[in-house]
Design a protein around this motif. Structure first.
Motif, mmCIF file in Angstrom:
data_model
loop_
_atom_site.group_PDB
_atom_site.id
_atom_site.type_symbol
_atom_site.label_atom_id
_atom_site.label_comp_id
_atom_site.label_asym_id
_atom_site.label_seq_id
_atom_site.Cartn_x
_atom_site.Cartn_y
_atom_site.Cartn_z
ATOM 1 N N PRO A 159 101.152 -59.115 64.452
ATOM 2 C CA PRO A 159 102.153 -59.473 65.356
ATOM 3 C C PRO A 159 103.345 -58.715 65.259
ATOM 4 C CG PRO A 159 101.263 -61.288 64.257
ATOM 5 C CD PRO A 159 100.737 -60.052 63.696
ATOM 6 N N GLU A 160 103.936 -58.071 64.084
ATOM 7 C CA GLU A 160 105.013 -57.218 63.860
ATOM 8 C C GLU A 160 104.962 -56.161 64.614
ATOM 9 O OE1 GLU A 160 104.862 -60.456 61.434
ATOM 10 O OE2 GLU A 160 103.352 -58.819 61.464
ATOM 11 N N GLU A 161 103.540 -55.395 64.451
ATOM 12 C CA GLU A 161 103.287 -54.149 65.337
ATOM 13 C C GLU A 161 103.245 -54.367 66.822
ATOM 14 O OE1 GLU A 161 100.568 -51.735 61.838
ATOM 15 O OE2 GLU A 161 99.788 -52.458 63.951
ATOM 16 N N VAL A 162 102.859 -55.619 67.121
ATOM 17 C CA VAL A 162 102.845 -55.845 68.644
ATOM 18 C C VAL A 162 104.107 -55.754 68.832
ATOM 19 C CG1 VAL A 162 102.322 -57.719 70.275
ATOM 20 C CG2 VAL A 162 100.676 -56.974 68.896
ATOM 21 N N LYS A 163 105.336 -56.408 68.558
ATOM 22 C CA LYS A 163 106.652 -56.420 68.747
ATOM 23 C C LYS A 163 107.294 -55.142 68.946
ATOM 24 C CE LYS A 163 107.206 -61.064 66.805
ATOM 25 N NZ LYS A 163 107.574 -61.880 65.711
ATOM 26 N N LYS A 164 106.586 -54.096 68.343
ATOM 27 C CA LYS A 164 107.011 -52.740 68.381
ATOM 28 C C LYS A 164 106.725 -51.905 69.803
ATOM 29 C CE LYS A 164 107.685 -52.284 63.354
ATOM 30 N NZ LYS A 164 107.339 -51.421 62.339
ATOM 31 N N ASP A 165 105.558 -52.638 70.338
ATOM 32 C CA ASP A 165 105.005 -52.062 71.565
ATOM 33 C C ASP A 165 106.019 -52.621 72.538
ATOM 34 O OD1 ASP A 165 103.456 -51.208 73.644
ATOM 35 O OD2 ASP A 165 101.899 -52.653 73.268
ATOM 36 N N GLU A 166 107.044 -51.723 72.795
ATOM 37 C CA GLU A 166 108.120 -51.981 73.784
ATOM 38 C C GLU A 166 107.343 -52.008 75.353
ATOM 39 O OE1 GLU A 166 111.489 -49.527 73.341
ATOM 40 O OE2 GLU A 166 111.766 -49.918 71.349
ATOM 41 N N GLU A 167 106.556 -51.047 75.363
ATOM 42 C CA GLU A 167 106.147 -51.123 76.900
ATOM 43 C C GLU A 167 105.087 -52.341 77.125
ATOM 44 O OE1 GLU A 167 103.147 -48.058 79.966
ATOM 45 O OE2 GLU A 167 103.605 -47.591 77.824
ATOM 46 N N GLY A 168 104.318 -52.438 76.115
ATOM 47 C CA GLY A 168 103.399 -53.796 76.344
ATOM 48 C C GLY A 168 104.076 -55.057 76.354
ATOM 49 N N LEU A 169 105.219 -55.172 75.553
ATOM 50 C CA LEU A 169 106.110 -56.624 76.073
ATOM 51 C C LEU A 169 106.783 -56.594 77.450
ATOM 52 C CD1 LEU A 169 107.588 -56.815 72.373
ATOM 53 C CD2 LEU A 169 105.582 -57.977 73.337
ATOM 54 N N GLN A 170 107.174 -55.247 77.557
ATOM 55 C CA GLN A 170 107.868 -55.295 79.185
ATOM 56 C C GLN A 170 106.696 -55.626 80.160
ATOM 57 O OE1 GLN A 170 108.937 -51.325 80.935
ATOM 58 N NE2 GLN A 170 111.186 -52.285 80.767
ATOM 59 N N ILE A 171 105.413 -55.117 79.853
ATOM 60 C CA ILE A 171 104.392 -55.557 80.647
ATOM 61 C C ILE A 171 104.024 -57.045 80.809
ATOM 62 C CG2 ILE A 171 101.998 -55.308 81.252
ATOM 63 C CD1 ILE A 171 102.151 -52.371 80.099
ATOM 64 N N MET A 172 104.241 -57.676 79.872
ATOM 65 C CA MET A 172 103.934 -59.239 79.626
ATOM 66 C C MET A 172 105.175 -59.805 80.285
ATOM 67 S SD MET A 172 101.435 -59.487 77.920
ATOM 68 C CE MET A 172 100.633 -57.828 78.404
ATOM 69 N N ARG A 173 106.600 -59.306 80.231
ATOM 70 C CA ARG A 173 107.813 -59.921 80.892
ATOM 71 C C ARG A 173 107.487 -59.788 82.513
ATOM 72 N NH1 ARG A 173 110.296 -57.474 76.470
ATOM 73 N NH2 ARG A 173 111.034 -55.667 77.814
ATOM 74 N N THR A 174 106.988 -58.667 82.936
ATOM 75 C CA THR A 174 107.093 -58.396 83.959
ATOM 76 C C THR A 174 106.140 -59.068 84.698
ATOM 77 O OG1 THR A 174 107.538 -56.002 83.939
ATOM 78 C CG2 THR A 174 106.670 -56.454 85.937
ATOM 79 N N LEU A 175 104.930 -59.548 84.254
ATOM 80 C CA LEU A 175 103.850 -60.321 84.508
ATOM 81 C C LEU A 175 104.176 -61.650 84.691
ATOM 82 C CD1 LEU A 175 100.669 -60.913 85.119
ATOM 83 C CD2 LEU A 175 100.520 -61.186 82.460
ATOM 84 N N GLY A 176 104.943 -62.353 83.796
ATOM 85 C CA GLY A 176 105.468 -63.650 83.968
ATOM 86 C C GLY A 176 106.243 -63.800 85.030
ATOM 87 N N ARG A 177 107.329 -62.744 85.218
ATOM 88 C CA ARG A 177 108.091 -63.002 86.421
ATOM 89 C C ARG A 177 107.511 -62.771 87.941
ATOM 90 N NH1 ARG A 177 111.829 -60.103 82.891
ATOM 91 N NH2 ARG A 177 111.076 -57.801 83.613
ATOM 92 N N TYR A 178 106.383 -61.877 87.965
ATOM 93 C CA TYR A 178 105.454 -62.018 89.097
ATOM 94 C C TYR A 178 104.826 -63.359 89.400
ATOM 95 C CZ TYR A 178 106.039 -57.052 91.117
ATOM 96 O OH TYR A 178 106.443 -55.866 91.458
ATOM 97 N N MET A 179 104.209 -63.883 88.344
ATOM 98 C CA MET A 179 103.594 -64.988 88.317
ATOM 99 C C MET A 179 104.361 -66.168 88.777
ATOM 100 S SD MET A 179 101.298 -67.131 85.549
ATOM 101 C CE MET A 179 99.970 -66.456 86.104
ATOM 102 N N ALA A 180 105.753 -66.192 88.101
ATOM 103 C CA ALA A 180 106.679 -67.201 88.781
ATOM 104 C C ALA A 180 107.017 -67.087 90.149
ATOM 105 C CB ALA A 180 107.977 -67.109 87.936
ATOM 106 N N TYR A 181 107.268 -65.906 90.672
ATOM 107 C CA TYR A 181 107.212 -65.421 92.034
ATOM 108 C C TYR A 181 106.084 -65.958 92.943
ATOM 109 C CZ TYR A 181 107.721 -62.551 96.296
ATOM 110 O OH TYR A 181 108.090 -62.152 97.700
ATOM 111 N N MET A 182 105.052 -65.568 92.626
ATOM 112 C CA MET A 182 104.015 -66.063 93.240
ATOM 113 C C MET A 182 103.712 -67.595 93.276
ATOM 114 S SD MET A 182 101.059 -63.280 92.195
ATOM 115 C CE MET A 182 99.745 -63.909 93.210
ATOM 116 N N ILE A 183 104.226 -68.314 92.326
ATOM 117 C CA ILE A 183 104.081 -69.770 92.370
ATOM 118 C C ILE A 183 104.955 -70.299 93.209
ATOM 119 C CG2 ILE A 183 104.232 -71.617 90.819
ATOM 120 C CD1 ILE A 183 102.986 -70.173 88.566
ATOM 121 N N LYS A 184 106.288 -69.830 93.288
ATOM 122 C CA LYS A 184 107.252 -70.286 94.052
ATOM 123 C C LYS A 184 106.920 -70.124 95.415
ATOM 124 C CE LYS A 184 110.942 -69.908 90.500
ATOM 125 N NZ LYS A 184 112.213 -69.021 90.124
ATOM 126 N N SER A 185 106.597 -68.992 95.772
ATOM 127 C CA SER A 185 106.064 -68.368 97.271
ATOM 128 C C SER A 185 105.089 -69.322 97.813
ATOM 129 C CB SER A 185 105.538 -66.975 97.306
ATOM 130 O OG SER A 185 106.712 -66.128 96.712
#
Length: 210
Positions: A159-185
């Motif tokens: 988990p500590e190494e995953v937290k250093k994967d800045e691009e991967g974590l950004q992808i996860m956040r973007t995914l969450g925001r897109y999912m929220a947008y789709m659900i609301k739409s």
């Protein structure tokens, strides 16, 4: 509005959880409730094709000794589903594969129209093959798939190494925001009378062996 995130790793708080937690926090930041369900480290039965779920017609698996039916019960009140898995031999874990086979075979009808997404975690490779496997469950069940800015994967051996994967974590956040947008739409569309296309009945099944 609510999303269920399923942790398909035998490790409850490992790399897969770290990725799912990032998605969950992005969803909650957009006003969507998020809950992570761990499938556990015990044995999970595979689907035996008995047809008991179809005969009962209650969107539940006849086997009740793991968390498949619990996940189906929780999905009744959810608008989205995120499946997370570590990569094992360029595929999803055996546990989550057995879990999803039974969950979708028994309860696929109640998942139709809900937003789906898959995320995977690997030390190095095999991620795109595992993602392709998991996303097929959504595509065959009439579930629109939430996008991101790149393939939804994280890399790291801990988990500590995953937290250093800045691009991967950004992808996860973007995914969450897109999912929220789709659900609301979709909710807004339903409020204005725009509903998903109805399923044709009876459902046709073609057998190519005659």
């Amino acid at each position: 509005m609510r999303v269920l995130l399923i942790n398909g790793s035998p490790r409850q708080n490992g790399c897969t959880f770290t990725a799912l937690d990032e998605v969950a926090r992005a969803l909650e930041g957009e006003g969507v409730e998020a809950e992570i369900l761990h499938i556990g480290s015990g044995p999970i039965r595979g689907c035996i094709g008995c047809g008991g779920c179809a005969r009962k017609g209650d969107c539940r698996c006849v086997f009740g000794d793991d968390r498949v039916n619990e996940a189906l019960d929780r999905m009744a009140a959810c608008d989205g589903l995120v499946i997370g898995s570590p990569v094992h031999y360029a595929s999803a874990s055996g546990g989550i594969t057995s879990f999803m086979d039974r969950m979708f075979y028994a309860g696929g009808r109640q998942l139709r129209g809900k937003v789906g997404a898959a995320v995977v975690s690997a030390r190095r490779a095999g991620t795109t093959a595992a993602l392709d496997q998991l996303q097929k469950y959504f595509a065959i069940s009439g579930m629109p798939i939430a996008p991101s800015q790149y393939w939804p994967m994280v890399h790291g051996n801990t988990p500590e190494e995953v937290k250093k994967d800045e691009e991967g974590l950004q992808i996860m956040r973007t995914l969450g925001r897109y999912m929220a947008y789709m659900i609301k739409s979709f909710a807004l569309a339903r409020e204005n009378g725009l509903l998903p296309p109805p399923q044709e009945e009876p459902r046709r099944r073609t057998n190519f062996i005659r």
